[in-house]
Design an enzyme around this catalytic site. Structure first.
Site, PDB file in Angstrom:
ATOM      1  N   VAL A 143      -6.394   7.585  17.328  1.00  0.00           N
ATOM      2  CA  VAL A 143      -6.396   7.042  19.372  1.00  0.00           C
ATOM      3  C   VAL A 143      -5.386   8.167  19.290  1.00  0.00           C
ATOM      4  CG1 VAL A 143      -4.887   4.850  17.856  1.00  0.00           C
ATOM      5  CG2 VAL A 143      -4.138   6.761  17.895  1.00  0.00           C
ATOM      6  N   CYS A 144      -5.780   8.098  20.819  1.00  0.00           N
ATOM      7  CA  CYS A 144      -5.429   9.253  21.450  1.00  0.00           C
ATOM      8  C   CYS A 144      -5.090   8.960  23.340  1.00  0.00           C
ATOM      9  CB  CYS A 144      -6.444  10.409  21.781  1.00  0.00           C
ATOM     10  SG  CYS A 144      -8.153   9.770  23.175  1.00  0.00           S
ATOM     11  N   GLN A 145      -4.453   9.573  24.214  1.00  0.00           N
ATOM     12  CA  GLN A 145      -4.127   8.926  25.514  1.00  0.00           C
ATOM     13  C   GLN A 145      -5.005   8.673  25.965  1.00  0.00           C
ATOM     14  OE1 GLN A 145      -0.670   9.080  25.652  1.00  0.00           O
ATOM     15  NE2 GLN A 145      -1.144   8.012  26.909  1.00  0.00           N
ATOM     16  N   LEU A 172      -4.912   4.888  24.482  1.00  0.00           N
ATOM     17  CA  LEU A 172      -3.263   4.984  24.833  1.00  0.00           C
ATOM     18  C   LEU A 172      -2.864   4.283  26.046  1.00  0.00           C
ATOM     19  CD1 LEU A 172      -1.208   6.626  21.660  1.00  0.00           C
ATOM     20  CD2 LEU A 172      -2.186   4.422  21.866  1.00  0.00           C
TER      21      LEU A 172
END
Length: 235
Positions: A143-145, A172
């Site tokens: 996951v990342c932004q 996210l």
């Protein structure tokens, strides 16, 4: 006399979101002394799977995927999913050579000031850090932004032999509050917002509230509004 052999192994699909891994090896050679054995390898690599937040939640709860957060330190500290592993794909660049100092100064005066973004460089220990905690057979949700860093990290891990990898499409920022248990001072989808952008957003929210209240006051209390306007005559 020639000898011919083959072997085939496959990892079956245990989830609706994961594709299969197939590895096929053949060898052909002669037993005559002094002759080398020729190996021919053909491999179909597992593809990285992109899922939405609800599908990602099922991967964690049902299939036992571990969460690897690859964002930088500042975004991770603002908000992150509970029980995740933090292995940043990029780290803060504190190098002091002349070119880096110039680039960092320009960055901090614009992107850093407006958006609160760190000046970063690729983490040279990223792959080593992941390998120290997980085996190639581990099930990993990256996951990342925004989704770009997780896709890049997933590709690097896939090329290194990791077989069960998934990413959240758009990162996210697309996750609605309450989807995951999180830790931090803000919601997961807002962890990428910082700097003057957040200040501007708060000012806009306050002004919007004031204008709405003024409109309602004029609508429901026109006489009182008129008296107030008479106190402050137009110049």
């Amino acid at each position: 006399m020639a000898g011919i052999g083959s072997s085939c192994s496959s990892l079956s699909c245990n989830s609706n979101f994961r594709t299969s891994w197939l590895e096929f090896k053949t060898h052909r050679g002669r037993t005559i002394p002094g002759k080398s054995v020729v190996w021919r390898n053909s491999r179909i690599r597992a593809e990285v799977n992109f899922v939405n937040a609800e599908e990602a939640k099922k991967l964690i709860a049902v299939d036992g995927y571990a969460i690897v957060d690859v964002r930088d330190k500042s975004q991770f500290e603002r908000a992150h999913i509970k029980s995740c592993y933090h292995v940043p794909l990029f780290i803060e660049n504190q190098d002091n050579d002349f070119g880096t100092v110039i680039k960092r100064t320009v960055h901090n005066n614009f992107a850093g000031l407006l958006f609160g973004l760190l000046f970063t460089k690729p983490n040279p220990n990223f792959l080593q850090s992941v390998r120290s905690q997980f085996s190639p057979e581990s099930k990993l949700l990256i996951v990342c932004q925004e989704g770009l860093r997780s896709a890049a990290a997933a590709k690097e891990l896939e090329q290194a032999g990791f077989q069960n990898i998934a990413c959240i499409t758009s990162g996210l920022q697309s996750v609605t509050p309450g989807t995951f248990d999180s830790i931090g001072s803000t919601e997961l989808q807002n962890a990428g917002k910082a700097g003057l952008v957040t200040v501007q957003g708060k000012i806009s929210a306050v002004l919007g509230t004031v204008l709405v209240c003024a409109f309602l006051f004029v609508t429901f209390f026109p006489e009182q509004a008129e008296k107030l306007l008479q106190i402050f005559p137009a110049s």
